[in-house]
Design a protein around this motif. Structure first.
Motif, PDB file in Angstrom:
ATOM      1  N   ALA A   1       5.700   8.243  61.708  1.00  0.00           N
ATOM      2  CA  ALA A   1       6.085   9.654  61.622  1.00  0.00           C
ATOM      3  C   ALA A   1       5.710  10.212  60.262  1.00  0.00           C
ATOM      4  O   ALA A   1       5.565   9.477  59.294  1.00  0.00           O
ATOM      5  CB  ALA A   1       7.588   9.811  61.842  1.00  0.00           C
ATOM      6  N   GLU A   2       5.551  11.520  60.225  1.00  0.00           N
ATOM      7  CA  GLU A   2       5.257  12.193  58.962  1.00  0.00           C
ATOM      8  C   GLU A   2       5.739  13.625  59.085  1.00  0.00           C
ATOM      9  O   GLU A   2       5.566  14.251  60.130  1.00  0.00           O
ATOM     10  CB  GLU A   2       3.743  12.168  58.705  1.00  0.00           C
ATOM     11  CG  GLU A   2       3.341  12.943  57.470  1.00  0.00           C
ATOM     12  CD  GLU A   2       1.854  12.800  57.137  1.00  0.00           C
ATOM     13  OE1 GLU A   2       1.152  12.073  57.861  1.00  0.00           O
ATOM     14  OE2 GLU A   2       1.432  13.428  56.164  1.00  0.00           O
ATOM     15  N   GLY A   3       6.358  14.155  58.044  1.00  0.00           N
ATOM     16  CA  GLY A   3       6.800  15.546  58.115  1.00  0.00           C
ATOM     17  C   GLY A   3       7.863  15.846  57.082  1.00  0.00           C
ATOM     18  O   GLY A   3       8.117  15.033  56.189  1.00  0.00           O
ATOM     19  N   THR A   4       8.497  17.018  57.217  1.00  0.00           N
ATOM     20  CA  THR A   4       9.568  17.374  56.293  1.00  0.00           C
ATOM     21  C   THR A   4      10.766  16.479  56.608  1.00  0.00           C
ATOM     22  O   THR A   4      10.848  15.912  57.706  1.00  0.00           O
ATOM     23  CB  THR A   4       9.990  18.838  56.486  1.00  0.00           C
ATOM     24  OG1 THR A   4      10.487  18.975  57.816  1.00  0.00           O
ATOM     25  CG2 THR A   4       8.819  19.780  56.273  1.00  0.00           C
ATOM     26  N   PRO A   5      11.691  16.360  55.669  1.00  0.00           N
ATOM     27  CA  PRO A   5      12.856  15.510  55.921  1.00  0.00           C
ATOM     28  C   PRO A   5      13.545  15.839  57.233  1.00  0.00           C
ATOM     29  O   PRO A   5      13.927  14.940  57.976  1.00  0.00           O
ATOM     30  CB  PRO A   5      13.751  15.789  54.719  1.00  0.00           C
ATOM     31  CG  PRO A   5      12.816  16.155  53.633  1.00  0.00           C
ATOM     32  CD  PRO A   5      11.664  16.857  54.289  1.00  0.00           C
TER      33      PRO A   5
ATOM     34  N   LYS B   1      13.984  13.305  60.353  1.00  0.00           N
ATOM     35  CA  LYS B   1      15.342  12.890  60.723  1.00  0.00           C
ATOM     36  C   LYS B   1      15.566  12.985  62.231  1.00  0.00           C
ATOM     37  O   LYS B   1      16.281  12.201  62.823  1.00  0.00           O
ATOM     38  CB  LYS B   1      16.365  13.791  60.011  1.00  0.00           C
ATOM     39  CG  LYS B   1      17.138  13.042  58.928  1.00  0.00           C
ATOM     40  CD  LYS B   1      18.275  13.876  58.378  1.00  0.00           C
ATOM     41  CE  LYS B   1      17.767  14.920  57.399  1.00  0.00           C
ATOM     42  NZ  LYS B   1      18.847  15.656  56.711  1.00  0.00           N
ATOM     43  N   SER B   2      14.933  13.983  62.852  1.00  0.00           N
ATOM     44  CA  SER B   2      15.173  14.176  64.282  1.00  0.00           C
ATOM     45  C   SER B   2      14.104  13.498  65.151  1.00  0.00           C
ATOM     46  O   SER B   2      14.127  13.635  66.367  1.00  0.00           O
ATOM     47  CB  SER B   2      15.240  15.675  64.588  1.00  0.00           C
ATOM     48  OG  SER B   2      14.088  16.296  64.047  1.00  0.00           O
ATOM     49  N   ASN B   3      13.183  12.781  64.490  1.00  0.00           N
ATOM     50  CA  ASN B   3      12.115  12.110  65.249  1.00  0.00           C
ATOM     51  C   ASN B   3      12.667  10.901  66.000  1.00  0.00           C
ATOM     52  O   ASN B   3      13.345  10.046  65.434  1.00  0.00           O
ATOM     53  CB  ASN B   3      11.023  11.693  64.255  1.00  0.00           C
ATOM     54  CG  ASN B   3       9.800  11.119  64.949  1.00  0.00           C
ATOM     55  OD1 ASN B   3       9.918  10.188  65.753  1.00  0.00           O
ATOM     56  ND2 ASN B   3       8.650  11.664  64.636  1.00  0.00           N
ATOM     57  N   LYS B   4      12.339  10.825  67.300  1.00  0.00           N
ATOM     58  CA  LYS B   4      12.877   9.755  68.144  1.00  0.00           C
ATOM     59  C   LYS B   4      12.486   8.374  67.659  1.00  0.00           C
ATOM     60  O   LYS B   4      13.294   7.470  67.534  1.00  0.00           O
ATOM     61  CB  LYS B   4      12.378   9.944  69.582  1.00  0.00           C
ATOM     62  CG  LYS B   4      13.373  10.613  70.479  1.00  0.00           C
ATOM     63  CD  LYS B   4      13.241  10.038  71.896  1.00  0.00           C
ATOM     64  CE  LYS B   4      14.031  10.861  72.892  1.00  0.00           C
ATOM     65  NZ  LYS B   4      13.301  12.073  73.358  1.00  0.00           N
ATOM     66  N   LYS B   5      11.178   8.226  67.369  1.00  0.00           N
ATOM     67  CA  LYS B   5      10.671   6.913  66.945  1.00  0.00           C
ATOM     68  C   LYS B   5      11.382   6.424  65.686  1.00  0.00           C
ATOM     69  O   LYS B   5      11.677   5.247  65.546  1.00  0.00           O
ATOM     70  CB  LYS B   5       9.176   7.011  66.640  1.00  0.00           C
ATOM     71  CG  LYS B   5       8.283   6.941  67.866  1.00  0.00           C
ATOM     72  CD  LYS B   5       6.854   6.737  67.374  1.00  0.00           C
ATOM     73  CE  LYS B   5       5.825   7.112  68.417  1.00  0.00           C
ATOM     74  NZ  LYS B   5       4.505   7.315  67.788  1.00  0.00           N
ATOM     75  N   VAL B   6      11.635   7.388  64.799  1.00  0.00           N
ATOM     76  CA  VAL B   6      12.269   7.011  63.532  1.00  0.00           C
ATOM     77  C   VAL B   6      13.690   6.530  63.790  1.00  0.00           C
ATOM     78  O   VAL B   6      14.115   5.496  63.268  1.00  0.00           O
ATOM     79  CB  VAL B   6      12.272   8.198  62.550  1.00  0.00           C
ATOM     80  CG1 VAL B   6      12.990   7.827  61.274  1.00  0.00           C
ATOM     81  CG2 VAL B   6      10.854   8.660  62.291  1.00  0.00           C
ATOM     82  N   ILE B   7      14.388   7.269  64.626  1.00  0.00           N
ATOM     83  CA  ILE B   7      15.763   6.878  64.928  1.00  0.00           C
ATOM     84  C   ILE B   7      15.778   5.487  65.548  1.00  0.00           C
ATOM     85  O   ILE B   7      16.565   4.618  65.147  1.00  0.00           O
ATOM     86  CB  ILE B   7      16.429   7.908  65.867  1.00  0.00           C
ATOM     87  CG1 ILE B   7      16.524   9.254  65.130  1.00  0.00           C
ATOM     88  CG2 ILE B   7      17.816   7.444  66.292  1.00  0.00           C
ATOM     89  CD1 ILE B   7      16.866  10.429  66.019  1.00  0.00           C
TER      90      ILE B   7
END
Ligand code: ATP
Ligand code: MG
Lengths: 262, 344
Positions: free
Chosen positions: A242-246, A250-256
């Motif tokens: 993932a890449e983007g603003t905080p 934070k709301s990215n599924k993969k990251v969670i």
């Protein structure tokens, strides 16, 4: 400083393209691409062993990726020796502190000014006139960093015997002494208590305000990362997920998933 | 950092000055008075010994730059001295004056040192020590076998215009002062800081923009520059150069001076050389006296001279691994508090 970049605010300072790094059968980084924009704070996060430090090691020429390129000032950093990359203004700190532990804090910073010093050996041996003025000029520059990072009391203390938090600070100071145009910080706040972390975050923000250079920081403390960074890159198993603003991250599924799964 | 009472750092310039305290000034004056006393004593023996000691200190300062500052070990220092000694001897033999032959000796030894320093780019520590071990033998082999140039084992004459030993002593002392100041200055120069950085942490040094390649070779070059110059002075002191003066044995002693005196310390270099050379001279004289009184016992004890030396180095390594320079710092701190904390 980054005058070139400032005149074209949207141009990246550094472009990393399709970096792939292997150690034998171990695939450490797979096809990593990202840009570093002028004057931004870019955080790289990810679970342990995700490859964050390896990315910085590629940027500073310590690891050689098998594929991909890192373009900075019209040069491919993957083909330059580490000391040339530092000369181009890439400063960094290390996760496992790498100080000149036998030297005082002051001498650590002065050693950090290496690439800004001009006098050759012969003049150095004579230490007169020009050479002395140069030494005093660098001393002044280093003292400014000492003031900025509030290191006055430990100026003459041996770096090796300082407590952990202060060693981290000396290391940041040494990286600053290089007058970097890009600063890479590997876990500057790891292993610190809340108060020390807040101090360190304040120093990092002060540096950013003062120097107007892009900072790349690796950090584990999510709260802090989301507070201070402009953009976040998330790595997992050597891939950028993932890449983007905080807020986006934070709301990215993969990251969670990556964080809950690990 | 320890500074005596009454010394204040009022500017960065003062903080980085070398002659910093009243004690420093006193030491400089004491050195000067000592040299004058020696000159007026008229004792050839003492002047000879002092000249030889000073030449050895110049050479040892060179090794200090390489080993003490940059952390690269060399066990070929005497061989590099030999290169300088032969260069200067051969040049003066062909009519070149001393003030040209000595710098030439330094540069030639420096370049030879550069070549034998190349392995340092690949290997460190003990392995580098072994590589320079080879340098010692290769250089001395060439010197003893290139008879057309060096006249082999019989030695090469090293003529000099300076016949008076007192004049020569003054020349050597002036050189010693110059090399001492240079050694101190190098430490606060770009190159010196790079040396120390490499010694402390070569990984970090490289990532701070220090080219290991360049500065390791530079350290070898400078170190051999000193050795070559000292070698030249040594040759003209005896007006003759012999290969056996530059044996592996003397190369090892150069490392011994640094270990006993203290790695990385300029005063330590002085302490180390003076202590060991003084001890050697004392023991030699002692035996010379004893042999007339107790010939049998002395002849039996003579080989133990080497044992005494070995013991001195071992005891230092055990009890004062940071050398006499460290003992000196401790003594200063002790005296600072004795008998009252604030002493003018
Ligand atoms: N020199 C190396 N040789 C072999 N494997 C390596 C090397 N350097 C890193 N690795 C491997 O690459 C992976 C990523 O390591 P890296 O240090 O980049 O992780 P990281 O994201 O910084 O982790 P941490 O949060 O623990 O610091 C790990 O599995 C590690 O074992
Ligand atoms: Mg890491």
């Amino acid at each position: 400083m980054t005058q070139n970049a400032q005149s074209h605010p949207s141009e990246p300072v550094l472009r990393t393209r399709n970096i792939t790094l292997k150690f034998g059968a171990i695939q450490v980084l797979s096809d990593i691409s990202f840009d570093i924009m002028p004057n931004e704070i870019l955080a790289i996060i990810g679970p342990n062993g995700a490859g964050k430090t390896s990315v910085l090691n590629c940027l500073s020429g310590f690891y050689r990726p098998q594929q991909g390129s890192i373009l900075y000032k019209n040069k491919d950093l993957t083909k330059l020796p580490s000391h040339r990359i530092a000369e181009l203004g890439v400063g960094r700190t290390f996760q496992q502190i790498e100080l000149f532990s036998g030297l005082s804090a002051l001498d650590n910073l002065l050693a950090g000014r290496h690439i800004r010093m001009k006098m050759g050996l012969l003049w150095g041996a004579i230490y007169f006139g020009k050479t002395r003025n140069e030494e005093l000029k660098h001393r002044r520059a280093v003292e400014e960093i000492i003031d900025l990072l509030e290191m006055q009391p430990i100026r003459h203390a041996h770096a090796g015997v300082l407590p952990y938090g202060l060693r981290k600070r000396v290391e940041l100071g040494r990286a600053l002494a290089l007058d970097p145009e890009v600063l890479l910080l590997d876990e500057s706040m790891a292993g610190m208590n809340v108060e020390e972390k807040e101090d360190m975050a304040r120093y990092i923000l002060d540096v950013h305000d003062l120097k107007k250079i892009p900072l790349v920081l690796i950090e584990h403390d999510m709260g802090l990362v989301m507070d201070i960074s402009d953009r976040v890159i998330v790595l997992e198993y050597g891939r950028k997920i993932a890449e983007g603003t905080p807020d986006e991250v934070k709301s990215n599924k993969k990251v969670i998933e990556a964080y809950l799964g690990s | 950092m320890y500074l005596p009472c009454g010394t204040f750092n009022e500017s960065y310039r003062l903080d980085s000055a070398i002659v910093r305290t009243k004690a420093h000034v006193a030491w400089c004056l004491a050195g000067l008075v000592f040299c004058l006393l020696l000159l007026f004593s008229g004792s050839t023996y003492l002047i000879h010994f002092a000249t030889l000691t000073a030449i050895t200190i110049i050479s040892a300062l060179g090794l200090q730059v390489l080993t003490g500052y940059a952390g690269q070990f060399s066990i070929a220092h005497a061989a590099f001295m030999a290169v300088g000694a032969y260069t200067s001897a051969i040049l003066t033999y062909h009519g070149v004056p001393l003030y040209l032959s000595l710098p030439a000796a330094a540069v030639v030894a420096g370049v030879v040192g550069l070549i034998f320093g190349l392995p340092s780019l690949r290997i460190k520590g003990f392995y580098l020590l072994m590589a320079t071990f080879a340098a010692q033998f290769i250089i001395m082999y060439i010197i003893t076998h290139w008879q057309g140039l060096t006249k082999g084992e019989f030695g090469h004459p090293a003529p000099t215009a300076i016949q008076d030993e007192r004049a020569y002593f003054i020349l050597v002392m002036v050189c010693l002062v110059a090399f001492t100041i240079a050694t101190k200055n190098i430490l606060r120069s770009k190159a010196g800081r790079a040396f120390v950085a490499i010694n402390n942490n070569d990984l970090a040094a490289e990532l701070m923009g220090i080219s290991l390649y360049r500065y390791k070779l530079l350290a070898f070059f400078i170190s051999c520059l000193y050795a070559g110059f000292a070698g030249g002075l040594y040759a003209h002191f005896y007006r003759m150069v012999m290969p056996e003066a530059f044996s592996l044995h003397s190369s090892m002693w150069f490392l011994g001076y640094l270990l006993v005196g203290g790695l990385g310390s300029v005063p330590g270099t002085y302490f180390g050389v003076i202590l060991i050379m003084g001890l050697n001279e004392g023991l030699t004289n002692g035996f010379a006296v004893l042999i007339n009184i107790y010939p049998e016992v002395t002849r039996f004890l003579a080989p133990f001279r080497q044992v005494v030396f070995g013991l001195v180095v071992i005891l230092f390594l055990i009890y004062e691994p940071r050398g006499l320079a460290n003992s000196w710092e401790k003594l200063k701190k002790y005296l600072h508090l004795w008998p009252y904390p604030y002493w003018p």
